[in-house]
Design a protein around this motif. Structure first.
Motif, short mmCIF file in Angstrom:
data_model
loop_
_atom_site.label_atom_id
_atom_site.label_comp_id
_atom_site.label_asym_id
_atom_site.label_seq_id
_atom_site.Cartn_x
_atom_site.Cartn_y
_atom_site.Cartn_z
N ALA A 221 0.83 -1.21 0.00
CA ALA A 221 0.00 0.00 0.00
C ALA A 221 0.86 1.25 0.00
O ALA A 221 0.62 2.19 -0.78
CB ALA A 221 -0.92 -0.01 1.21
N GLY A 222 1.86 1.30 0.86
CA GLY A 222 2.73 2.47 0.91
C GLY A 222 3.51 2.66 -0.37
O GLY A 222 3.67 3.80 -0.85
N ALA A 223 3.99 1.56 -0.97
CA ALA A 223 4.77 1.66 -2.20
C ALA A 223 3.90 2.11 -3.37
O ALA A 223 4.30 2.97 -4.17
CB ALA A 223 5.42 0.31 -2.52
N VAL A 224 2.70 1.55 -3.50
CA VAL A 224 1.82 1.91 -4.61
C VAL A 224 1.38 3.37 -4.52
O VAL A 224 1.37 4.09 -5.53
CB VAL A 224 0.59 0.97 -4.64
CG1 VAL A 224 -0.46 1.48 -5.61
CG2 VAL A 224 1.01 -0.44 -5.01
N VAL A 225 1.03 3.81 -3.32
CA VAL A 225 0.64 5.21 -3.15
C VAL A 225 1.78 6.14 -3.57
O VAL A 225 1.57 7.16 -4.24
CB VAL A 225 0.24 5.47 -1.68
CG1 VAL A 225 0.22 6.96 -1.38
CG2 VAL A 225 -1.12 4.87 -1.40
N THR A 226 3.00 5.77 -3.21
CA THR A 226 4.16 6.60 -3.57
C THR A 226 4.41 6.58 -5.06
O THR A 226 4.61 7.63 -5.69
CB THR A 226 5.41 6.10 -2.82
OG1 THR A 226 5.17 6.16 -1.41
CG2 THR A 226 6.62 6.95 -3.16
N LEU A 227 4.43 5.39 -5.67
CA LEU A 227 4.76 5.27 -7.09
C LEU A 227 3.67 5.86 -7.98
O LEU A 227 3.96 6.27 -9.11
CB LEU A 227 5.00 3.80 -7.43
CG LEU A 227 6.19 3.15 -6.71
CD1 LEU A 227 6.30 1.68 -7.07
CD2 LEU A 227 7.48 3.88 -7.04
N LEU A 228 2.43 5.89 -7.51
CA LEU A 228 1.36 6.50 -8.29
C LEU A 228 1.36 8.03 -8.19
O LEU A 228 0.57 8.69 -8.86
CB LEU A 228 0.00 5.97 -7.83
CG LEU A 228 -0.32 4.52 -8.20
CD1 LEU A 228 -1.68 4.13 -7.67
CD2 LEU A 228 -0.26 4.31 -9.71
N GLY A 229 2.22 8.56 -7.35
CA GLY A 229 2.33 10.01 -7.24
C GLY A 229 1.28 10.65 -6.36
O GLY A 229 1.11 11.87 -6.39
N LEU A 230 0.59 9.86 -5.54
CA LEU A 230 -0.40 10.43 -4.61
C LEU A 230 0.34 11.13 -3.48
O LEU A 230 1.31 10.60 -2.93
CB LEU A 230 -1.32 9.35 -4.07
CG LEU A 230 -2.16 8.60 -5.12
CD1 LEU A 230 -2.98 7.52 -4.46
CD2 LEU A 230 -3.06 9.57 -5.87
N ARG A 231 -0.16 12.30 -3.09
CA ARG A 231 0.54 13.08 -2.07
C ARG A 231 -0.44 13.67 -1.07
O ARG A 231 -1.64 13.75 -1.32
CB ARG A 231 1.34 14.21 -2.72
CG ARG A 231 2.44 13.76 -3.67
CD ARG A 231 3.12 14.93 -4.33
NE ARG A 231 4.16 14.53 -5.25
CZ ARG A 231 4.84 15.36 -6.04
NH1 ARG A 231 4.56 16.66 -5.99
NH2 ARG A 231 5.77 14.92 -6.84
N GLY A 232 0.11 14.11 0.04
CA GLY A 232 -0.65 14.86 1.02
C GLY A 232 -1.87 14.13 1.55
O GLY A 232 -1.86 12.92 1.81
N VAL A 233 -2.95 14.89 1.70
CA VAL A 233 -4.17 14.36 2.29
C VAL A 233 -4.75 13.24 1.43
O VAL A 233 -5.27 12.25 1.95
CB VAL A 233 -5.20 15.50 2.47
CG1 VAL A 233 -6.53 14.95 2.97
CG2 VAL A 233 -4.66 16.56 3.43
N ARG A 234 -4.65 13.38 0.11
CA ARG A 234 -5.18 12.33 -0.76
C ARG A 234 -4.45 11.01 -0.53
O ARG A 234 -5.08 9.95 -0.48
CB ARG A 234 -5.03 12.75 -2.23
CG ARG A 234 -5.58 11.74 -3.22
CD ARG A 234 -5.51 12.27 -4.64
NE ARG A 234 -6.35 13.44 -4.81
CZ ARG A 234 -6.43 14.12 -5.95
NH1 ARG A 234 -5.70 13.76 -7.00
NH2 ARG A 234 -7.23 15.17 -6.03
N ALA A 235 -3.14 11.06 -0.39
CA ALA A 235 -2.38 9.84 -0.12
C ALA A 235 -2.76 9.25 1.24
O ALA A 235 -2.91 8.03 1.38
CB ALA A 235 -0.88 10.13 -0.17
N ALA A 236 -2.92 10.12 2.24
CA ALA A 236 -3.27 9.65 3.58
C ALA A 236 -4.64 8.97 3.58
O ALA A 236 -4.81 7.90 4.17
CB ALA A 236 -3.26 10.82 4.57
N LEU A 237 -5.61 9.57 2.91
CA LEU A 237 -6.94 8.97 2.85
C LEU A 237 -6.92 7.65 2.09
O LEU A 237 -7.64 6.71 2.44
CB LEU A 237 -7.92 9.95 2.20
CG LEU A 237 -8.24 11.22 2.99
CD1 LEU A 237 -9.15 12.13 2.19
CD2 LEU A 237 -8.88 10.87 4.34
N THR A 238 -6.11 7.57 1.06
CA THR A 238 -5.99 6.32 0.31
C THR A 238 -5.42 5.22 1.19
O THR A 238 -5.89 4.07 1.16
CB THR A 238 -5.09 6.53 -0.92
OG1 THR A 238 -5.65 7.56 -1.75
CG2 THR A 238 -4.98 5.25 -1.73
N LEU A 239 -4.40 5.53 1.97
CA LEU A 239 -3.80 4.54 2.88
C LEU A 239 -4.81 4.07 3.92
O LEU A 239 -4.90 2.87 4.21
CB LEU A 239 -2.58 5.14 3.57
CG LEU A 239 -1.35 5.37 2.68
CD1 LEU A 239 -0.33 6.23 3.41
CD2 LEU A 239 -0.74 4.03 2.28
#
Length: 337
Positions: A165-183
């Motif tokens: 989950a952490g790797a995919v969020v990073t590699l997809l370029g998700l950042r900030g609040v959007r990345a946090a909510l995705t996690l």
């Protein structure tokens, strides 16, 4: 021409040498992390209760303390107090002196390995002295998983899910609040699916369904947030750094297969500060002990999740600030003279 081609040739050669050296080093680290604790498994200050009048329990306590450093003895007035201590996860078992003779109370749900070890140690001593010890499993492991193999096996998949989950969020370029909510969303779904499999289908967890799902989800979030947060601050290498910590330290040091007190020091203590160890301890508490002794591991997982998500947001804020400062610096007029 030979001078120009030398750096081009040297680059691939150095990378090949790095791979040849790195693979054996990683293999040695993996063998050390996984094989060394397993080969040195033994009780180290393992909490064990002794219940009954002091005069009657003196001989039992003396025999237990012959194994120097193996047991941490807790004294209780009677069998009821000893049972309560086991159910509260204060001790792993207790030797009770009764009118019928000595009785061993165990909790295979806390650790089948420890329950078997206590039975061998206590009944073996009694047999050598010509006596018998009756064994009672106060908090038994579920019939579908009497050896605790399924709970132990759940540590690695949850760690892999968090790292992914952490790797995919990073590699997809998700950042900030959007990345946090995705996690958070991904971890919540992992918790629901894992609880459905382990509790509803396999029957290896027997506690409150939603508490188990929350525990499984929080364990995944703690790892995923840590991976994404480290990557947000350090870049892509942060994924590998946190994956190393979780896989090479968190899993073998978790004590899920036995107990933290069965691992060499300070491995057992370190493992409980990492998500896999805290997650497995919390899962046992909510699945078999009605949440007893759950506060510590729950706080550990929460801190990992909060700090990781905070790092995700902070990393995004720092990148935004660098981008905003860049054009301003370029437009700044140069001084003349």
């Amino acid at each position: 021409m030979s001078t120009a081609s030398a750096p081009a040739t040297r680059g691939p050669a150095l990378r090949a040498i790095a791979v040849v050296v790195l693979v054996p080093v990683l293999s040695a680290l993996a063998l050390w992390a996984f094989a060394w604790p397993a080969a040195r498994t033994a009780p180290r200050d393992l909490p064990l209760g002794v219940a009954g009048p002091p005069a009657a329990t003196a001989g039992i306590e003396e025999r237990l303390t012959r194994q120097e450093g193996a047991f941490e003895i807790h004294h209780y007035a009677d069998e009821a107090a000893a049972r309560a201590a086991i159910e509260d996860r204060t001790v792993y078992g207790a030797v009770v002196v009764t009118a019928r003779g000595p009785e061993l109370l165990t909790a295979s749900a806390a650790s089948p390995v420890v329950a078997q070890l206590l039975q061998q140690a206590v009944t073996g001593q009694a047999a050598a002295e010509g006596g018998e010890v009756r064994t009672v499993d106060v908090v038994a492991a579920p019939a579908a998983d009497p050896r605790g193999a399924a709970l132990n096996a759940s540590v690695l998949p949850l760690a892999i899910a968090g790292i992914a989950a952490g790797a995919v969020v990073t590699l997809l370029g998700l950042r900030g609040v959007r990345a946090a909510l995705t996690l958070v969303g991904a971890a919540a779904l992992v918790g629901l699916v894992a609880a459905a499999l382990a509790h509803s289908w396999l029957g290896v967890l027997t506690g409150h369904w939603w508490a188990e799902a929350a525990t499984l989800g929080l364990s995944t979030l703690a790892v995923g947030a840590a991976v994404a947060g480290c990557a947000a601050l350090l870049g892509t290498p942060g994924i590998g750094a946190m994956a190393f910590v979780v896989m090479f330290l968190g899993n073998p040091f978790s004590g899920a297969a036995s107990a933290p007190q069965m691992l060499p020091e300070p491995v057992g203590a370190i493992g409980q500060w990492l998500p896999p160890g805290a997650g497995s301890t919390l899962l046992r508490s909510v699945a078999f002990f009605d949440g007893a002794a759950a506060t510590g591991p729950a706080l550990t997982l929460t801190w990992w999740a909060v700090l990781g998500l905070g790092a995700v947001v902070l990393g995004d804020a720092l990148k935004r600030r660098r981008k905003e400062d860049g054009p301003t610096a370029e437009r700044r007029p140069a001084l003349v003279g």
